[in-house]
Design an enzyme around this catalytic site. Sequence first.
Site, PDB file in Angstrom:
ATOM      1  N   HIS A   1      -6.555 -13.778  -8.571  1.00 31.99           N
ATOM      2  CA  HIS A   1      -7.525 -12.835  -7.984  1.00 31.99           C
ATOM      3  C   HIS A   1      -6.956 -12.121  -6.762  1.00 31.99           C
ATOM      4  O   HIS A   1      -7.705 -11.706  -5.881  1.00 31.99           O
ATOM      5  CB  HIS A   1      -8.830 -13.547  -7.596  1.00 31.99           C
ATOM      6  CG  HIS A   1      -9.349 -14.464  -8.656  1.00 31.99           C
ATOM      7  ND1 HIS A   1     -10.194 -14.054  -9.656  1.00 31.99           N
ATOM      8  CD2 HIS A   1      -9.096 -15.777  -8.889  1.00 31.99           C
ATOM      9  CE1 HIS A   1     -10.465 -15.074 -10.455  1.00 31.99           C
ATOM     10  NE2 HIS A   1      -9.808 -16.137 -10.015  1.00 31.99           N
TER      11      HIS A   1
ATOM     12  N   GLU B   1       5.877   3.351  -9.737  1.00 27.61           N
ATOM     13  CA  GLU B   1       4.717   4.122 -10.181  1.00 27.61           C
ATOM     14  C   GLU B   1       5.013   4.829 -11.500  1.00 27.61           C
ATOM     15  O   GLU B   1       4.130   4.981 -12.352  1.00 27.61           O
ATOM     16  CB  GLU B   1       4.322   5.115  -9.085  1.00 27.61           C
ATOM     17  CG  GLU B   1       3.776   4.375  -7.859  1.00 27.61           C
ATOM     18  CD  GLU B   1       3.834   5.181  -6.575  1.00 27.61           C
ATOM     19  OE1 GLU B   1       4.021   6.402  -6.642  1.00 27.61           O
ATOM     20  OE2 GLU B   1       3.698   4.575  -5.497  1.00 27.61           O
TER      21      GLU B   1
END
Length: 467
Positions: free
Chosen positions: A160, A294
């Site tokens: 998480h 990216e």
Amino acid sequence: MSGPAGMWGGRFAGDADQVFRALNDSLPVDWRMVQHDIRGSVAWARALAGVGIYTDAELTQVVEALGAIAAEAETLGAPPVESGAEDVHTWVEQRLTDRLGDLGRRLHTGRSRNDQVATDLRLWMRDALGSLTGLVSEAAIALADQAETHAATPFPAYTHLQSAQPVTFGHWCLAYVEMLLRDRERLSDAGRRMNECPLGSAALAGTTYPVDREAIARELGFEHPTRNSLDAIASRDHVIEVLGALATLGGNLSRLAEDLSVYTSVEFGLVELDDGVTSGSSLMPQKKNPDSLELIRGMSGLLTGGLVAMLTTVKGLPMSYNKDLQFDKVILFDAFDRASAVLRLAARTMAGLRIDPARGLELAAAGHANATDLADLLVGAGVPFRVAHERVGAVVRYAIGRGSTIDALPDSVLGELLPELQTDAVRALTTDSLLAKRDVFGGTAPSQVAARARETRQRLASGAENP
Ligand code: ARG
């Protein structure tokens, strides 16, 4: 020889319209398969000689001419659009006929372009898969190299995106190696399944000429001939499988890129990319942006798009061949190019990655990452794990309240909250000790990571590069 006259003009009074041809002509796309088309044509010419369409002497001429056309294509490089040929199959046949007249015109006996495109594509995919699996291996090797160097370098690990437990950076690297090795296997698997030869399908129902399909398949390196002529020319699930494998690969690399782009931030400060794969800002002088990551992450969208495009193309197509299928190559070639570029960039990015070990150690311990191990200490003292969990949770809450870590709490507090434990034992819950204790196969103990990294090299070296 443009328009229908060359291939199927008899039935038509008018020429193909330019707006139609703009979409219908596929030579600029399928030109990449020209060598494969010629190999298929050589095998087909041999098959035709076997059933008396060519004499041995004629076959020799045809095979020689096809060899010369292969050399011509090589020299040309770019697709010869000025030839007016609709597609690569037409171009090869045109060139053969230019050279040999009626001998060239006989080559298409018992053969359809449907058979050719299905065969060429499988031959092309075989080469492409060999190259892709090689590139996957190179990216995995770059990761395995880092894993070996950093088998013992502490690194934070998250669930998480919250501090969980320490691992080593090598362990993180090998997680992605496992994914890449499965990606490689998926590509090889797809290659094995599609390795059947459609020649002899004759558009859809099977040729009336008694050609030796086993021999054709063997000559072209296929496992055996396709078993159903309709399926052979209508199906593209092998293309879907490869696109699926590439979309999965893209997703795996995208996760790697996402991890690293977070880790390169000033806030995390765990890794730094090589200048060669980053860019600056035209305005902000301090910036070093992880563009390579990216681009890798962004490409997964295009690879997923390819899979969806192909799935959508075949859904609802009536049996058997339909022109919609011509777009399979647009989608597949694009995905191949993009996946290849992304794999090269991933390998380069990983090879140039630098870790900040001090920051790794700092963040590996942050967020009370030794809490599970403290609970385990209580378990060792006879406390049931559920109870230990509850009590350590309270210790963490107390430490947070004091702005402290568990191991830095005063002796008096530790003695009160954890009376079963020696204070020294609590203070010994260092990152290094936590790592060393995870000494299970597949765990993050440095010795385990080093061993897995070594094995990985062997697995990489032994992997079938050519599916
Ligand atoms: N260019 C076509 C393709 O890629 C080749 C097959 C053409 N077949 C036909 N019946 N028009 O699909």
